[in-house]
Scaffold this motif. Structure first.
Motif, PDB file in Angstrom:
ATOM      1  N   GLN B 128      47.516 -30.427 125.153  1.00 48.44           N
ATOM      2  CA  GLN B 128      48.602 -29.463 125.269  1.00 48.44           C
ATOM      3  C   GLN B 128      49.543 -29.730 124.099  1.00 48.44           C
ATOM      4  O   GLN B 128      49.760 -30.891 123.745  1.00 48.44           O
ATOM      5  CB  GLN B 128      49.320 -29.749 126.599  1.00 48.44           C
ATOM      6  CG  GLN B 128      50.147 -28.655 127.138  1.00 48.44           C
ATOM      7  CD  GLN B 128      50.624 -28.953 128.551  1.00 48.44           C
ATOM      8  OE1 GLN B 128      50.867 -30.098 128.900  1.00 48.44           O
ATOM      9  NE2 GLN B 128      50.776 -27.929 129.346  1.00 48.44           N
ATOM     10  N   SER B 129      50.111 -28.692 123.506  1.00 46.62           N
ATOM     11  CA  SER B 129      51.058 -28.917 122.412  1.00 46.62           C
ATOM     12  C   SER B 129      52.362 -29.459 122.996  1.00 46.62           C
ATOM     13  O   SER B 129      52.662 -29.211 124.168  1.00 46.62           O
ATOM     14  CB  SER B 129      51.329 -27.606 121.679  1.00 46.62           C
ATOM     15  OG  SER B 129      52.089 -26.750 122.500  1.00 46.62           O
ATOM     16  N   PRO B 130      53.131 -30.198 122.180  1.00 44.61           N
ATOM     17  CA  PRO B 130      54.426 -30.685 122.691  1.00 44.61           C
ATOM     18  C   PRO B 130      55.289 -29.540 123.217  1.00 44.61           C
ATOM     19  O   PRO B 130      55.999 -29.709 124.215  1.00 44.61           O
ATOM     20  CB  PRO B 130      55.072 -31.342 121.465  1.00 44.61           C
ATOM     21  CG  PRO B 130      53.911 -31.765 120.626  1.00 44.61           C
ATOM     22  CD  PRO B 130      52.849 -30.712 120.829  1.00 44.61           C
ATOM     23  N   GLU B 131      55.206 -28.364 122.585  1.00 42.97           N
ATOM     24  CA  GLU B 131      56.013 -27.222 123.047  1.00 42.97           C
ATOM     25  C   GLU B 131      55.565 -26.774 124.443  1.00 42.97           C
ATOM     26  O   GLU B 131      56.387 -26.488 125.312  1.00 42.97           O
ATOM     27  CB  GLU B 131      55.896 -26.037 122.084  1.00 42.97           C
ATOM     28  CG  GLU B 131      56.499 -26.265 120.703  1.00 42.97           C
ATOM     29  CD  GLU B 131      55.656 -27.174 119.823  1.00 42.97           C
ATOM     30  OE1 GLU B 131      54.410 -27.161 119.969  1.00 42.97           O
ATOM     31  OE2 GLU B 131      56.229 -27.929 119.007  1.00 42.97           O
ATOM     32  N   ASP B 132      54.237 -26.703 124.643  1.00 41.70           N
ATOM     33  CA  ASP B 132      53.733 -26.298 125.965  1.00 41.70           C
ATOM     34  C   ASP B 132      54.075 -27.341 127.014  1.00 41.70           C
ATOM     35  O   ASP B 132      54.414 -27.012 128.149  1.00 41.70           O
ATOM     36  CB  ASP B 132      52.218 -26.082 125.914  1.00 41.70           C
ATOM     37  CG  ASP B 132      51.874 -24.736 125.300  1.00 41.70           C
ATOM     38  OD1 ASP B 132      52.750 -23.851 125.306  1.00 41.70           O
ATOM     39  OD2 ASP B 132      50.742 -24.581 124.812  1.00 41.70           O
ATOM     40  N   ARG B 133      53.971 -28.603 126.604  1.00 39.63           N
ATOM     41  CA  ARG B 133      54.307 -29.680 127.545  1.00 39.63           C
ATOM     42  C   ARG B 133      55.780 -29.596 127.963  1.00 39.63           C
ATOM     43  O   ARG B 133      56.123 -29.828 129.130  1.00 39.63           O
ATOM     44  CB  ARG B 133      53.999 -31.034 126.896  1.00 39.63           C
ATOM     45  CG  ARG B 133      54.570 -32.245 127.578  1.00 39.63           C
ATOM     46  CD  ARG B 133      54.033 -32.415 128.991  1.00 39.63           C
ATOM     47  NE  ARG B 133      54.743 -33.481 129.662  1.00 39.63           N
ATOM     48  CZ  ARG B 133      55.976 -33.367 130.146  1.00 39.63           C
ATOM     49  NH1 ARG B 133      56.607 -32.208 130.062  1.00 39.63           N
ATOM     50  NH2 ARG B 133      56.561 -34.380 130.719  1.00 39.63           N
ATOM     51  N   ALA B 176      53.411 -22.237 134.771  1.00 38.07           N
ATOM     52  CA  ALA B 176      53.984 -22.529 133.453  1.00 38.07           C
ATOM     53  C   ALA B 176      53.102 -23.459 132.632  1.00 38.07           C
ATOM     54  O   ALA B 176      53.431 -23.773 131.486  1.00 38.07           O
ATOM     55  CB  ALA B 176      55.373 -23.158 133.630  1.00 38.07           C
ATOM     56  N   ASP B 177      51.987 -23.896 133.204  1.00 31.39           N
ATOM     57  CA  ASP B 177      51.151 -24.897 132.539  1.00 31.39           C
ATOM     58  C   ASP B 177      50.115 -24.212 131.654  1.00 31.39           C
ATOM     59  O   ASP B 177      49.294 -23.433 132.149  1.00 31.39           O
ATOM     60  CB  ASP B 177      50.463 -25.774 133.593  1.00 31.39           C
ATOM     61  CG  ASP B 177      49.853 -27.022 132.987  1.00 31.39           C
ATOM     62  OD1 ASP B 177      49.266 -26.923 131.882  1.00 31.39           O
ATOM     63  OD2 ASP B 177      49.974 -28.095 133.608  1.00 31.39           O
TER      64      ASP B 177
END
Lengths: 91, 246
Positions: B128-133, B176-177
Motif C-alpha cells: 500500500q502506498s504511504p498515502e493510501d495507508r 477506505a482500504d
C-alpha cells in the motif's frame, strides 16, 4: 481467602486460579533457568555470561513432580524456507 | 476517596443497587482503575473487566460520572466525588460493572471487519502506498471497548438493528482500504433503513471515545459513498434506457 462464592463472572476466583498458574510457571522458569548454565537472549547470567550452543541449543521441559527437568532438541531444518546457522546475536 | 458503584449479582440480588465505598488511596494511585483495584482488595465480590491497564485492550469501559470511558485512562484527579460508576448503558448487565457484549460483537461481525480481496495471495504482503495507508489513520485504532456504541441514543433505541458507531467505523475502515475489493458489497450490506441511517450525528460517540476517534465522521463518509453509489446506479440506469431508446 475468597469471599465471593458466586457462579456468575466471579473474577475473584478467576484471579486465584491465575495466581496458581503464575506460581507454577514461575517455578518452571526458576528451575529451568538455574540448570541452564549459559546466557541466551533474555536469559542472562552473570556467572555464565556467554551463549553456549554446544551444550544448550536445546528446549527445557519442566515437570511438576520433583521439579524434574528434561530436554529435547531444537529442530533446525525448516521445511520450506532456507535455514541459517545458529550464532550469537551481536548488535 | 468516595465512590458509589452499581452492584448486581443475579445469584443473590433481586434488583440492582448502588453501594458506597470510601477507599484510602496510596501513593501512585493515579487512575480510576487503581482505585477500583483498591476497592476489589477490600471487597472481592465487586466484578469488573480489566486487562492491560493502559487503554489498549478496551476491557474496563464503564459509565463514569455519567460518561462512558475507560477506567484505566481516566485520571482520579479529574473526577468529582462521589465517583458514580455504572455499567455501560444499553447492554444487558451480567454482574456489577460487567455487561454482555454479545450484541455489540454481532453488529461488529455483521460488517465483515476483515480484508476482502479476491486476488491470489502474493508472495509477500499486499503493499500500500504511504498515502493510501494514511487513509486508515483514525479508523484502525479502535479497541472495541464499546464506549461509543453504548453512549449512542440511536443504539439504545434500535439495539437489534442499528450497527452502532463502533461497527460502522470498522465498516468504513475497510471501505477506505486500497487493498479491499468489496466496496459495493459493503455498501449494500448497510442498505436496510435501520442499519446505517439511524445515525443522526448526535456525536456522543465522538465525545466519549477514549482513543479520540471520530465514528460520526466515518459514518458521514459512508453516507457520502452511498450517495455516490446511488448516483452512479441512476446514471447507469439512464444510459441503459437511452441505449434502449436508440
Amino acid at each position: 481467602m475468597i469471599q465471593d462464592k458466586s457462579q456468575v463472572f466471579n473474577t475473584a476466583r478467576v484471579e486465584a486460579l491465575e495466581l496458581d498458574n503464575l506460581v507454577e510457571v514461575a517455578l518452571a522458569t526458576m528451575h529451568a533457568a538455574e540448570a541452564r548454565t549459559e546466557s541466551r537472549g533474555a536469559h542472562c547470567r552473570e556467572d555464565f555470561s556467554e551463549r553456549d550452543d554446544v551444550n544448550w541449543l536445546t528446549h527445557s521441559l519442566y515437570y511438576r513432580e520433583g521439579h524434574r527437568l528434561a530436554y529435547k532438541p531444537v529442530r533446525l531444518k525448516p521445511q520450506t524456507v532456507a535455514s541459517f546457522e545458529p550464532k550469537p546475536r551481536v548488535y | 476517596m468516595k465512590f458509589s458503584i452499581y452492584r448486581f449479582n443475579p445469584d443473590v440480588d433481586k434488583k440492582p443497587y448502588m453501594q458506597d465505598y470510601d477507599v484510602v488511596l496510596e501513593d501512585g494511585d493515579q487512575m480510576l482503575l487503581d482505585a477500583l483495584l483498591r476497592i476489589k482488595d477490600l471487597d472481592d465480590s465487586l466484578s469488573l473487566r480489566k486487562s492491560c491497564r493502559e487503554g489498549v485492550c478496551g476491557s474496563d469501559s464503564m459509565n463514569i460520572n455519567g460518561k462512558n470511558g475507560l477506567a484505566c485512562v481516566t485520571k482520579l484527579s479529574d473526577l468529582d466525588e462521589p465517583v458514580v460508576l455504572r455499567p455501560m448503558p444499553g447492554l444487558p448487565v451480567i454482574r456489577d460493572l460487567v455487561v454482555d457484549m454479545t450484541q455489540f460483537f454481532e453488529h461488529y461481525n455483521s460488517v465483515k471487519p476483515y480484508l476482502i480481496n479476491h486476488d491470489a495471495p502474493p508472495e509477500t504482503e499486499r503493499l500500500q502506498s504511504p498515502e493510501d495507508r494514511a487513509k486508515l489513520d483514525g479508523l484502525y485504532e479502535c479497541i472495541l471497548c464499546g464506549a461509543c456504541t453504548t453512549s449512542c441514543p440511536s443504539f439504545w433505541w434500535n439495539p437489534e438493528t442499528f450497527v452502532g458507531p463502533a461497527g460502522l467505523m470498522q465498516a468504513y475502515r475497510f471501505m477506505a482500504d486500497s487493498r479491499d475489493q468489496a466496496m459495493d458489497e459493503r455498501l449494500e450490506n448497510l442498505e436496510a433503513p435501520d442499519r446505517l441511517y439511524r445515525c443522526h450525528n448526535i456525536m456522543n460517540c465522538v465525545d466519549v471515545c477514549p482513543k479520540k476517534l471520530n465514528p460520526s465522521l466515518a459514518i458521514a463518509k459512508i453516507k457520502d459513498l452511498k450517495f455516490e453509489q446511488a448516483r452512479e446506479h441512476k446514471c447507469n440506469a439512464k444510459k441503459h434506457i437511452e441505449i434502449k431508446v436508440l
